[in-house]
Write a protein that holds these residues in place. Structure first.
Motif, PDB file in Angstrom:
ATOM      1  N   GLY A 188       0.249  46.569 -31.691  1.00  0.00           N
ATOM      2  CA  GLY A 188       1.036  46.154 -30.574  1.00  0.00           C
ATOM      3  C   GLY A 188       2.326  45.488 -30.790  1.00  0.00           C
ATOM      4  O   GLY A 188       2.435  45.365 -32.198  1.00  0.00           O
ATOM      5  N   THR A 189       2.955  45.073 -29.993  1.00  0.00           N
ATOM      6  CA  THR A 189       4.257  44.335 -30.325  1.00  0.00           C
ATOM      7  C   THR A 189       4.269  43.098 -29.674  1.00  0.00           C
ATOM      8  O   THR A 189       3.753  43.080 -28.546  1.00  0.00           O
ATOM      9  CB  THR A 189       5.634  45.285 -30.184  1.00  0.00           C
ATOM     10  OG1 THR A 189       5.648  45.326 -28.634  1.00  0.00           O
ATOM     11  CG2 THR A 189       5.385  46.398 -30.810  1.00  0.00           C
ATOM     12  N   CYS A 190       5.243  42.038 -30.112  1.00  0.00           N
ATOM     13  CA  CYS A 190       5.297  40.810 -29.516  1.00  0.00           C
ATOM     14  C   CYS A 190       6.563  40.231 -29.845  1.00  0.00           C
ATOM     15  O   CYS A 190       7.339  40.736 -30.810  1.00  0.00           O
ATOM     16  CB  CYS A 190       3.997  39.946 -29.808  1.00  0.00           C
ATOM     17  SG  CYS A 190       4.022  39.644 -31.521  1.00  0.00           S
ATOM     18  N   ASP A 191       7.008  38.906 -29.388  1.00  0.00           N
ATOM     19  CA  ASP A 191       8.146  38.212 -29.828  1.00  0.00           C
ATOM     20  C   ASP A 191       7.547  37.494 -31.001  1.00  0.00           C
ATOM     21  O   ASP A 191       6.295  37.167 -31.124  1.00  0.00           O
ATOM     22  CB  ASP A 191       8.499  37.524 -28.809  1.00  0.00           C
ATOM     23  CG  ASP A 191       8.674  37.936 -27.333  1.00  0.00           C
ATOM     24  OD1 ASP A 191       9.501  38.822 -27.285  1.00  0.00           O
ATOM     25  OD2 ASP A 191       8.196  37.381 -26.497  1.00  0.00           O
TER      26      ASP A 191
ATOM     27  N   GLY B 265       5.839  40.967 -34.391  1.00  0.00           N
ATOM     28  CA  GLY B 265       6.967  40.447 -34.070  1.00  0.00           C
ATOM     29  C   GLY B 265       7.897  41.343 -34.031  1.00  0.00           C
ATOM     30  O   GLY B 265       8.259  41.921 -35.197  1.00  0.00           O
ATOM     31  N   VAL B 266       8.723  41.800 -32.984  1.00  0.00           N
ATOM     32  CA  VAL B 266       9.866  42.818 -33.092  1.00  0.00           C
ATOM     33  C   VAL B 266      11.447  42.153 -32.594  1.00  0.00           C
ATOM     34  O   VAL B 266      12.288  42.944 -32.717  1.00  0.00           O
ATOM     35  CB  VAL B 266       9.402  44.224 -32.506  1.00  0.00           C
ATOM     36  CG1 VAL B 266       8.386  44.859 -33.299  1.00  0.00           C
ATOM     37  CG2 VAL B 266       9.049  43.977 -31.071  1.00  0.00           C
ATOM     38  N   VAL B 267      11.086  41.060 -32.076  1.00  0.00           N
ATOM     39  CA  VAL B 267      12.406  40.161 -31.624  1.00  0.00           C
ATOM     40  C   VAL B 267      12.342  38.906 -32.214  1.00  0.00           C
ATOM     41  O   VAL B 267      11.362  38.419 -32.309  1.00  0.00           O
ATOM     42  CB  VAL B 267      12.669  40.184 -30.184  1.00  0.00           C
ATOM     43  CG1 VAL B 267      12.959  41.748 -29.782  1.00  0.00           C
ATOM     44  CG2 VAL B 267      11.561  39.585 -29.311  1.00  0.00           C
TER      45      VAL B 267
ATOM     46  N   LEU C 159       7.145  38.839 -37.445  1.00  0.00           N
ATOM     47  CA  LEU C 159       7.557  39.655 -38.477  1.00  0.00           C
ATOM     48  C   LEU C 159       9.309  40.006 -38.344  1.00  0.00           C
ATOM     49  O   LEU C 159       9.797  40.385 -39.461  1.00  0.00           O
ATOM     50  CB  LEU C 159       6.843  40.983 -38.141  1.00  0.00           C
ATOM     51  CG  LEU C 159       6.449  41.660 -39.678  1.00  0.00           C
ATOM     52  CD1 LEU C 159       5.775  41.162 -40.642  1.00  0.00           C
ATOM     53  CD2 LEU C 159       5.900  42.993 -39.245  1.00  0.00           C
ATOM     54  N   ALA C 160       9.617  39.800 -37.246  1.00  0.00           N
ATOM     55  CA  ALA C 160      11.235  40.429 -37.144  1.00  0.00           C
ATOM     56  C   ALA C 160      12.053  39.460 -37.935  1.00  0.00           C
ATOM     57  O   ALA C 160      12.977  40.013 -38.524  1.00  0.00           O
ATOM     58  CB  ALA C 160      11.497  39.997 -35.629  1.00  0.00           C
ATOM     59  N   SER C 161      11.849  38.089 -38.327  1.00  0.00           N
ATOM     60  CA  SER C 161      12.687  37.266 -39.110  1.00  0.00           C
ATOM     61  C   SER C 161      11.858  37.233 -40.404  1.00  0.00           C
ATOM     62  O   SER C 161      12.592  36.578 -41.344  1.00  0.00           O
ATOM     63  CB  SER C 161      12.341  35.926 -38.561  1.00  0.00           C
ATOM     64  OG  SER C 161      11.012  35.340 -38.266  1.00  0.00           O
TER      65      SER C 161
END
Length: 353
Positions: free
Chosen positions: A313-316, A281-283, A255-257
Motif C-alpha cells: 500500500g502507499t502512505c505519506d 511512503g511516496v510523498v 521511504l520517499a525521503s
C-alpha cells in the motif's frame, strides 16, 4: 486492481487555530472558545480530505497538542524538564517528566475519532502514540513509592485501552506512531533500547486477537518537525528487522525521503511476515515541492519490484504537522501532496493490474 492508500495523521492547523492555541495558553480565551476553533478546523480538514479523493481519512490531529503528548493533556503530576529530542537543524522538543503515580491517560484518542466520524461517511483511521514513547516520561532516577515496574504495568493497561476504545468506536484501523524506534538507535547503537521498545509495544499488542491486530498498524519515520528530522542518518538496516517483529498487521514506512529506497525495500521484503502489509511512503512532507502523480507512480512501481502487490500500500512519509505549532508546511501543500499520492497510487494500480 486497487492499491490501498492512507494518510499518516497530522495536517497543518489553520492560522486561526494556531493563534487560538497561543491565546489559550496565555489565558486570553477559555477552553470553550478553543474548542470552537478546533471544531471549525476539523470540519475544514475533513472536507478538504474528501476533495483529494482519499479513500481513508484522519482527523488531521486538529485537536491534539502533539501526536506524542495528547494522552497527557490534563494530567497534573508532570514537570516540564523531561527527555530532550534534538533535531538535525538544531531545534529541540522536550517531553514532560512524570512526578507521581499512578499513571493514567487523561485523554484517549477515540475522542478525536468520534468527532471526525460525525462529519463524514468515509472510513476514518485513528493514530495513537506508542507505549514506548510514553515510557520516556518516567525519570531515570525513579519516583518514590512508584516503581518503574508498576509504571510499565499501568502504561500497558492505558495503551491497550487507547487502542481498544478507538477500535470499539469504529476506527477503520488504528495506527501506532513509533517514531522513537529509529531514534533509539541513535541513543543506543547496540539496539538494546530498540529491543526494549519492541518488547513493551508487543506487551500491548499481545492483548489483541489476530483479527484485531490485522486492523492495527505501526508507523515509523525519522521524525518530521519544522522541516527537520531527528534520525534520518541512522541506518534503516538496524531498525527494519526489529520493526516487523512487532505483532501488528500493517506497517507504514517512510521511504520517499530515504536516500537508498531500493536497499530499504529489499530489507522490508526479507522481513515482512506472511500476515503483514507494508504501506510505503511516496510523498515527503518535509520537501516543499509537491510531487507529481507520475513520480508517485514510479515510486509505487519500484516498491512492487520488491514487495508482492497484494501486500503493498502507499502512505505519506510522516504527518505534516505532528506538533500543533509547526507551521513549516502550509495546508494547501499538504493536501496537494495527498492528492498526488492518491492519483499516483491509482496510476500505479492501473499499470500493475
Amino acid at each position: 486492481m486497487t492499491l490501498p492508500t492512507e494518510p499518516i495523521g497530522s495536517i497543518p492547523r489553520p492560522d486561526y487555530l494556531v493563534e487560538g492555541l497561543g491565546e489559550f495558553a496565555a489565558g486570553r480565551i477559555d477552553a470553550a472558545a478553543l474548542a470552537e476553533l478546533e471544531s471549525r478546523a476539523l470540519a475544514d480538514t475533513i472536507s478538504r480530505f474528501e476533495e483529494t479523493g482519499s479513500p481513508v481519512l484522519t482527523d488531521g490531529e486538529q485537536g491534539k497538542p502533539s501526536f506524542a503528548t495528547y494522552p497527557l493533556a490534563g494530567l497534573t503530576a508532570l514537570a516540564p524538564d523531561g527527555v530532550v529530542i534534538p533535531f538535525a537543524d538544531g531545534h529541540t522538543r522536550q517531553l514532560p517528566r512524570l512526578t507521581a503515580g499512578p499513571f493514567r491517560y487523561a485523554t484517549h484518542a477515540d475522542e478525536y475519532l468520534t468527532r471526525a466520524k460525525a462529519l463524514t461517511g468515509k472510513p476514518v483511521k485513528q493514530a495513537v502514540i506508542a507505549a514506548s514513547a510514553i515510557s520516556l516520561i518516567y525519570p531515570a532516577d525513579g519516583i518514590d513509592g512508584y516503581s518503574q515496574e508498576q509504571f510499565v504495568a499501568d502504561l500497558v493497561d492505558a495503551a491497550e485501552a487507547d487502542i481498544r476504545r478507538s477500535l470499539d468506536a469504529g476506527a477503520d484501523s488504528v495506527q501506532i506512531d513509533f517514531t522513537e524506534g529509529r531514534l533509539s538507535l541513535k541513543l543506543d547503537p547496540s539496539g538494546g533500547l530498540l529491543r526494549q521498545f519492541v518488547d513493551l509495544n508487543n506487551a500491548v499488542l499481545d492483548r489483541f486477537t489476530a483479527e484485531e491486530r490485522a486492523k492495527i498498524g505501526v508507523h515509523t519515520c525519522p521524525g518530521g518537525d519544522q522541516d527537520s528530522v531527528h534520525s534520518l542518518d541512522v541506518d534503516y538496516a538496524g531498525l527494519l528487522p526489529a520493526l516487523f517483529d512487532l505483532k501488528a498487521g500493517r506497517f507504514f514506512v517512510q521511504l520517499a525521503s530515504e536516500p537508498d529506497p531500493d536497499r530499504a525495500l529489499a530489507i522490508i521484503a526479507d522481513n515482512l511476515k506472511a500476515d503483514q502489509r507494508v504501506f510505503v511512503g511516496v510523498v515527503d512532507p518535509i520537501d516543499p515541492r509537491v510531487e507529481t502523480p507520475e513520480e508517485v507512480c514510479d515510486r509505487v512501481l519500484r516498491a512492487a519490484r520488491h514487495v508482492p502487490v497484494e501486500r503493498l500500500g502507499t502512505c505519506d512519509d510522516c504527518g505534516f504537522s505532528p506538533f500543533a505549532d509547526d507551521t513549516s508546511t502550509s495546508r494547501d501543500i499538504a493536501f496537494a501532496k495527498i492528492k498526488a499520492r492518491v492519483e499516483g497510487t491509482r496510476l500505479a494500480a492501473e499499470k500493475l493490474g
